[in-house]
Design a protein around this motif. Structure first.
Motif, PDB file in Angstrom:
ATOM      1  N   LEU A 157      36.704 -21.034 -37.008  1.00 31.44           N
ATOM      2  CA  LEU A 157      36.655 -21.886 -38.197  1.00 31.44           C
ATOM      3  C   LEU A 157      38.070 -22.236 -38.629  1.00 31.44           C
ATOM      4  O   LEU A 157      38.956 -21.379 -38.614  1.00 31.44           O
ATOM      5  CB  LEU A 157      35.925 -21.172 -39.335  1.00 31.44           C
ATOM      6  CG  LEU A 157      34.467 -20.765 -39.068  1.00 31.44           C
ATOM      7  CD1 LEU A 157      33.912 -20.040 -40.278  1.00 31.44           C
ATOM      8  CD2 LEU A 157      33.609 -21.965 -38.708  1.00 31.44           C
ATOM      9  N   LEU A 158      38.279 -23.475 -39.003  1.00 32.41           N
ATOM     10  CA  LEU A 158      39.598 -23.894 -39.472  1.00 32.41           C
ATOM     11  C   LEU A 158      39.775 -23.441 -40.919  1.00 32.41           C
ATOM     12  O   LEU A 158      38.970 -23.806 -41.786  1.00 32.41           O
ATOM     13  CB  LEU A 158      39.744 -25.407 -39.362  1.00 32.41           C
ATOM     14  CG  LEU A 158      39.623 -25.974 -37.934  1.00 32.41           C
ATOM     15  CD1 LEU A 158      39.871 -27.475 -37.932  1.00 32.41           C
ATOM     16  CD2 LEU A 158      40.586 -25.274 -36.983  1.00 32.41           C
ATOM     17  N   PRO A 159      40.795 -22.655 -41.219  1.00 32.61           N
ATOM     18  CA  PRO A 159      40.897 -22.020 -42.535  1.00 32.61           C
ATOM     19  C   PRO A 159      41.142 -22.995 -43.679  1.00 32.61           C
ATOM     20  O   PRO A 159      40.884 -22.650 -44.827  1.00 32.61           O
ATOM     21  CB  PRO A 159      42.078 -21.056 -42.368  1.00 32.61           C
ATOM     22  CG  PRO A 159      42.872 -21.590 -41.225  1.00 32.61           C
ATOM     23  CD  PRO A 159      41.880 -22.225 -40.306  1.00 32.61           C
ATOM     24  N   TRP A 160      41.631 -24.196 -43.379  1.00 33.83           N
ATOM     25  CA  TRP A 160      41.926 -25.154 -44.456  1.00 33.83           C
ATOM     26  C   TRP A 160      40.737 -26.065 -44.768  1.00 33.83           C
ATOM     27  O   TRP A 160      40.808 -26.870 -45.689  1.00 33.83           O
ATOM     28  CB  TRP A 160      43.135 -26.008 -44.090  1.00 33.83           C
ATOM     29  CG  TRP A 160      43.013 -26.743 -42.787  1.00 33.83           C
ATOM     30  CD1 TRP A 160      42.477 -27.984 -42.590  1.00 33.83           C
ATOM     31  CD2 TRP A 160      43.434 -26.278 -41.502  1.00 33.83           C
ATOM     32  NE1 TRP A 160      42.526 -28.320 -41.261  1.00 33.83           N
ATOM     33  CE2 TRP A 160      43.124 -27.294 -40.577  1.00 33.83           C
ATOM     34  CE3 TRP A 160      44.047 -25.109 -41.057  1.00 33.83           C
ATOM     35  CZ2 TRP A 160      43.398 -27.162 -39.212  1.00 33.83           C
ATOM     36  CZ3 TRP A 160      44.316 -24.988 -39.707  1.00 33.83           C
ATOM     37  CH2 TRP A 160      44.002 -25.996 -38.794  1.00 33.83           C
ATOM     38  N   LEU A 161      39.652 -25.920 -44.018  1.00 31.29           N
ATOM     39  CA  LEU A 161      38.440 -26.687 -44.282  1.00 31.29           C
ATOM     40  C   LEU A 161      37.383 -25.785 -44.899  1.00 31.29           C
ATOM     41  O   LEU A 161      37.324 -24.592 -44.605  1.00 31.29           O
ATOM     42  CB  LEU A 161      37.881 -27.283 -42.985  1.00 31.29           C
ATOM     43  CG  LEU A 161      38.771 -28.262 -42.223  1.00 31.29           C
ATOM     44  CD1 LEU A 161      38.043 -28.748 -40.965  1.00 31.29           C
ATOM     45  CD2 LEU A 161      39.174 -29.434 -43.086  1.00 31.29           C
ATOM     46  N   ASN A 162      36.530 -26.358 -45.757  1.00 30.77           N
ATOM     47  CA  ASN A 162      35.443 -25.551 -46.288  1.00 30.77           C
ATOM     48  C   ASN A 162      34.320 -25.449 -45.252  1.00 30.77           C
ATOM     49  O   ASN A 162      34.393 -26.034 -44.160  1.00 30.77           O
ATOM     50  CB  ASN A 162      34.955 -26.084 -47.638  1.00 30.77           C
ATOM     51  CG  ASN A 162      34.295 -27.455 -47.558  1.00 30.77           C
ATOM     52  OD1 ASN A 162      33.683 -27.822 -46.551  1.00 30.77           O
ATOM     53  ND2 ASN A 162      34.408 -28.228 -48.632  1.00 30.77           N
ATOM     54  N   LEU A 163      33.278 -24.695 -45.584  1.00 27.48           N
ATOM     55  CA  LEU A 163      32.221 -24.425 -44.622  1.00 27.48           C
ATOM     56  C   LEU A 163      31.567 -25.722 -44.148  1.00 27.48           C
ATOM     57  O   LEU A 163      31.371 -25.923 -42.941  1.00 27.48           O
ATOM     58  CB  LEU A 163      31.188 -23.492 -45.259  1.00 27.48           C
ATOM     59  CG  LEU A 163      30.105 -22.886 -44.362  1.00 27.48           C
ATOM     60  CD1 LEU A 163      29.604 -21.581 -44.949  1.00 27.48           C
ATOM     61  CD2 LEU A 163      28.933 -23.830 -44.145  1.00 27.48           C
ATOM     62  N   ARG A 164      31.199 -26.608 -45.067  1.00 28.52           N
ATOM     63  CA  ARG A 164      30.553 -27.865 -44.670  1.00 28.52           C
ATOM     64  C   ARG A 164      31.469 -28.679 -43.772  1.00 28.52           C
ATOM     65  O   ARG A 164      31.019 -29.248 -42.767  1.00 28.52           O
ATOM     66  CB  ARG A 164      30.174 -28.678 -45.910  1.00 28.52           C
ATOM     67  CG  ARG A 164      29.454 -29.989 -45.560  1.00 28.52           C
ATOM     68  CD  ARG A 164      29.213 -30.858 -46.769  1.00 28.52           C
ATOM     69  NE  ARG A 164      28.199 -30.294 -47.647  1.00 28.52           N
ATOM     70  CZ  ARG A 164      28.459 -29.829 -48.864  1.00 28.52           C
ATOM     71  NH1 ARG A 164      29.702 -29.812 -49.339  1.00 28.52           N
ATOM     72  NH2 ARG A 164      27.483 -29.356 -49.603  1.00 28.52           N
ATOM     73  N   GLU A 165      32.728 -28.745 -44.105  1.00 29.15           N
ATOM     74  CA  GLU A 165      33.669 -29.511 -43.281  1.00 29.15           C
ATOM     75  C   GLU A 165      33.809 -28.907 -41.892  1.00 29.15           C
ATOM     76  O   GLU A 165      33.962 -29.630 -40.902  1.00 29.15           O
ATOM     77  CB  GLU A 165      35.031 -29.575 -43.989  1.00 29.15           C
ATOM     78  CG  GLU A 165      35.005 -30.418 -45.258  1.00 29.15           C
ATOM     79  CD  GLU A 165      36.243 -30.207 -46.133  1.00 29.15           C
ATOM     80  OE1 GLU A 165      36.531 -31.090 -46.966  1.00 29.15           O
ATOM     81  OE2 GLU A 165      36.901 -29.145 -46.000  1.00 29.15           O
ATOM     82  N   ALA A 220      24.879 -21.639 -50.712  1.00 32.92           N
ATOM     83  CA  ALA A 220      25.702 -21.289 -51.870  1.00 32.92           C
ATOM     84  C   ALA A 220      27.185 -21.237 -51.524  1.00 32.92           C
ATOM     85  O   ALA A 220      28.029 -21.175 -52.430  1.00 32.92           O
ATOM     86  CB  ALA A 220      25.257 -19.948 -52.438  1.00 32.92           C
ATOM     87  N   TYR A 221      27.520 -21.280 -50.236  1.00 29.36           N
ATOM     88  CA  TYR A 221      28.910 -21.152 -49.807  1.00 29.36           C
ATOM     89  C   TYR A 221      29.422 -22.406 -49.114  1.00 29.36           C
ATOM     90  O   TYR A 221      30.483 -22.396 -48.500  1.00 29.36           O
ATOM     91  CB  TYR A 221      29.044 -19.964 -48.846  1.00 29.36           C
ATOM     92  CG  TYR A 221      28.625 -18.654 -49.453  1.00 29.36           C
ATOM     93  CD1 TYR A 221      29.537 -17.842 -50.128  1.00 29.36           C
ATOM     94  CD2 TYR A 221      27.297 -18.226 -49.380  1.00 29.36           C
ATOM     95  CE1 TYR A 221      29.153 -16.653 -50.698  1.00 29.36           C
ATOM     96  CE2 TYR A 221      26.905 -17.033 -49.952  1.00 29.36           C
ATOM     97  CZ  TYR A 221      27.832 -16.246 -50.608  1.00 29.36           C
ATOM     98  OH  TYR A 221      27.439 -15.059 -51.180  1.00 29.36           O
ATOM     99  N   ALA A 222      28.698 -23.514 -49.238  1.00 23.96           N
ATOM    100  CA  ALA A 222      29.030 -24.727 -48.493  1.00 23.96           C
ATOM    101  C   ALA A 222      30.436 -25.240 -48.803  1.00 23.96           C
ATOM    102  O   ALA A 222      31.089 -25.838 -47.947  1.00 23.96           O
ATOM    103  CB  ALA A 222      27.997 -25.826 -48.770  1.00 23.96           C
ATOM    104  N   THR A 223      30.912 -25.030 -50.012  1.00 19.83           N
ATOM    105  CA  THR A 223      32.238 -25.519 -50.389  1.00 19.83           C
ATOM    106  C   THR A 223      33.304 -24.428 -50.345  1.00 19.83           C
ATOM    107  O   THR A 223      34.448 -24.661 -50.746  1.00 19.83           O
ATOM    108  CB  THR A 223      32.196 -26.146 -51.797  1.00 19.83           C
ATOM    109  OG1 THR A 223      31.766 -25.155 -52.748  1.00 19.83           O
ATOM    110  CG2 THR A 223      31.241 -27.328 -51.836  1.00 19.83           C
ATOM    111  N   LYS A 224      32.938 -23.244 -49.850  1.00 20.84           N
ATOM    112  CA  LYS A 224      33.901 -22.156 -49.738  1.00 20.84           C
ATOM    113  C   LYS A 224      34.665 -22.270 -48.418  1.00 20.84           C
ATOM    114  O   LYS A 224      34.136 -22.711 -47.407  1.00 20.84           O
ATOM    115  CB  LYS A 224      33.188 -20.802 -49.783  1.00 20.84           C
ATOM    116  CG  LYS A 224      32.404 -20.544 -51.059  1.00 20.84           C
ATOM    117  CD  LYS A 224      33.321 -20.349 -52.253  1.00 20.84           C
ATOM    118  CE  LYS A 224      32.518 -19.951 -53.487  1.00 20.84           C
ATOM    119  NZ  LYS A 224      33.400 -19.768 -54.678  1.00 20.84           N
TER     120      LYS A 224
END
Length: 241
Positions: free
Chosen positions: A85-93, A122-126
């Motif tokens: 996972l790219l750390p600068w993107l949120n989960l949805r991204e 609940a974590y889509a924007t995290k």
């Protein structure tokens, strides 16, 4: 995407002129799940990378081909052991990253549905740093399933999950990847016996098949035949040097 092909890999692989495995003859039937097991370090992840045409650290003497003679890599989704996972993107991204990299418009509605199905709405924007290891693995699974490729190459995709969540994610993957050509690397005999149309055992001397119950996957975890196959496979793996 449709038109899932069968895949074969034949040959030897050496690292610094020392064989990692020799005489491998692996057939992954079209539209089925093949589970690849073996001791750590025997080359299971290497086989996935060879199928994808990715750079490896050794020398491969052999061939990889799909039965339609088309390239495998562009038609495959890949889930590595690390979630990537790219750390600068949120989960949805992160889940729609494939479309972004291809300069396509991401299907955010489909992404949100997939995120819900892996239990992470609940974590889509995290961002990944706010997620546990199991959540990160589920996010990576959602990204892989979003790709809808005819080939799926999965490297221990459920290893970080608790037993209940693992079973749920196995069910989801089996549903979404129905009709795809799937090669699943796993260390879990129960997982292989539940999900596999066939099991291939990798050793330094090559590939050997393992007999499975006649019932079709996804098999019930408490089915006596499944439990018997699981126990026998575990005993075999413990005895392999």
């Amino acid at each position: 995407m449709t038109d899932a092909p069968g895949i074969t890999l034949q040959g030897d692989y050496l690292i610094e002129q020392k064989p990692l495995f020799t005489g491998v003859d692996l057939t992954v039937p079209a539209g089925q799940w093949t589970c690849l097991l073996g001791r750590s370090g025997v080359g299971k992840s290497t086989i996935l990378r060879l199928l994808l045409g990715l750079d490896t650290s050794g020398q491969f003497n052999g061939q990889v081909r799909a039965n339609d003679d088309r390239a495998i890599g562009p038609r495959a989704s890949y889930m590595a052991q690390s979630d990537l996972l790219l750390p600068w993107l949120n989960l949805r991204e992160n889940v729609v990253l494939g479309a972004r990299l291809r300069h396509e418009k991401p299907d955010l509605s489909k992404a949100d549905t997939m995120i819900a199905r892996v239990g992470l709405s609940a974590y889509a924007t995290k961002k990944p740093g706010a997620l546990s290891g199991g959540m990160r693995q589920r996010a990576a699974l959602a990204r892989t399933l979003m790709e809808d490729r005819p080939i799926a190459l999965l490297d221990e995709p459920f290893s970080a999950l608790d037993a209940g969540t693992r079973a749920d994610m196995q069910d989801l993957a089996a549903e979404v990847l129905q009709g795809k050509t799937v090669l699943l690397v796993t260390h879990d005999p129960a997982e292989a016996c539940r999900l596999g149309h066939q099991i291939a055992l990798l050793t330094p001397a090559g590939i050997a098949p393992w007999e499975l119950p006649d019932t079709a996957p996804i098999r019930s975890a408490d089915d006596p035949q499944t439990l018997q196959a699981q126990a026998a496979l575990l005993s075999y793996l413990r005895a392999v040097p």
